[in-house]
Design a protein around this motif. Structure first.
Motif, mmCIF file in Angstrom:
data_model
loop_
_atom_site.group_PDB
_atom_site.id
_atom_site.type_symbol
_atom_site.label_atom_id
_atom_site.label_comp_id
_atom_site.label_asym_id
_atom_site.label_seq_id
_atom_site.Cartn_x
_atom_site.Cartn_y
_atom_site.Cartn_z
ATOM 1 N N TYR A 19 0.883 -1.138 -0.052
ATOM 2 C CA TYR A 19 0.012 -0.035 0.047
ATOM 3 C C TYR A 19 0.957 1.288 -0.007
ATOM 4 O O TYR A 19 0.540 2.331 -0.605
ATOM 5 N N CYS A 22 2.416 1.777 -3.418
ATOM 6 C CA CYS A 22 1.421 2.448 -4.323
ATOM 7 C C CYS A 22 1.478 3.887 -4.063
ATOM 8 O O CYS A 22 1.258 4.701 -5.003
ATOM 9 N N CYS A 23 1.015 4.254 -2.745
ATOM 10 C CA CYS A 23 0.967 5.748 -2.591
ATOM 11 C C CYS A 23 2.322 6.399 -2.846
ATOM 12 O O CYS A 23 2.119 7.553 -3.071
ATOM 13 N N HIS A 25 4.265 6.116 -5.128
ATOM 14 C CA HIS A 25 4.656 6.058 -6.642
ATOM 15 C C HIS A 25 3.174 6.005 -7.328
ATOM 16 O O HIS A 25 3.160 5.108 -8.189
ATOM 17 N N ASP A 26 2.516 7.104 -7.137
ATOM 18 C CA ASP A 26 1.144 7.067 -7.745
ATOM 19 C C ASP A 26 1.202 7.057 -9.135
ATOM 20 O O ASP A 26 -0.037 7.010 -9.799
ATOM 21 N N ARG A 29 1.613 1.875 -11.820
ATOM 22 C CA ARG A 29 0.317 1.159 -11.661
ATOM 23 C C ARG A 29 1.215 -0.148 -11.150
ATOM 24 O O ARG A 29 1.865 -1.037 -11.972
ATOM 25 N N PHE A 30 0.814 -0.454 -9.822
ATOM 26 C CA PHE A 30 1.200 -1.933 -9.256
ATOM 27 C C PHE A 30 0.179 -2.964 -9.186
ATOM 28 O O PHE A 30 -0.980 -2.426 -8.968
ATOM 29 N N GLU A 31 0.684 -4.304 -9.518
ATOM 30 C CA GLU A 31 -0.491 -5.509 -9.122
ATOM 31 C C GLU A 31 0.273 -6.407 -8.150
ATOM 32 O O GLU A 31 1.548 -6.476 -8.437
ATOM 33 N N ARG A 32 -0.372 -7.172 -7.560
ATOM 34 C CA ARG A 32 0.501 -8.592 -7.058
ATOM 35 C C ARG A 32 -0.454 -9.608 -7.371
ATOM 36 O O ARG A 32 -1.573 -9.603 -7.463
ATOM 37 N N ILE A 40 4.496 -4.670 -12.166
ATOM 38 C CA ILE A 40 4.638 -3.122 -12.376
ATOM 39 C C ILE A 40 4.177 -3.038 -13.866
ATOM 40 O O ILE A 40 4.601 -3.509 -14.690
#
Length: 69
Positions: A19, A22-23, A25-26, A29-32, A40
């Protein structure tokens, strides 16, 4: 561009750390993945952005016509 996959199976990476990443580096776009890998995503633009916009328009028109969305 393709997504960048970082395998984190050897790293302790908590939900809170994800979290914060993500905050901080807004602009990215990150996913897991279900396995906890960090993905990335490349920025959307050009042809891919145009295709997504067309799909969004088509979906909206279909939903207005059918009321099924």
């Amino acid at each position: 561009m393709r997504p960048l996959l970082l395998k984190l199976d050897q790293v302790e990476f908590t939900d809170e750390q994800f979290y914060q990443l993500c905050c901080n580096h807004d602009e990215l776009r990150f996913e897991r993945s279900p396995q906890g890998d960090l993905i990335i995503m490349p920025p959307v633009g050009g042809d891919s952005g145009n295709r997504e916009a067309e799909l969004t328009i088509d979906l909206g028109v279909w939903n207005r016509q059918t009321g099924l969305g």
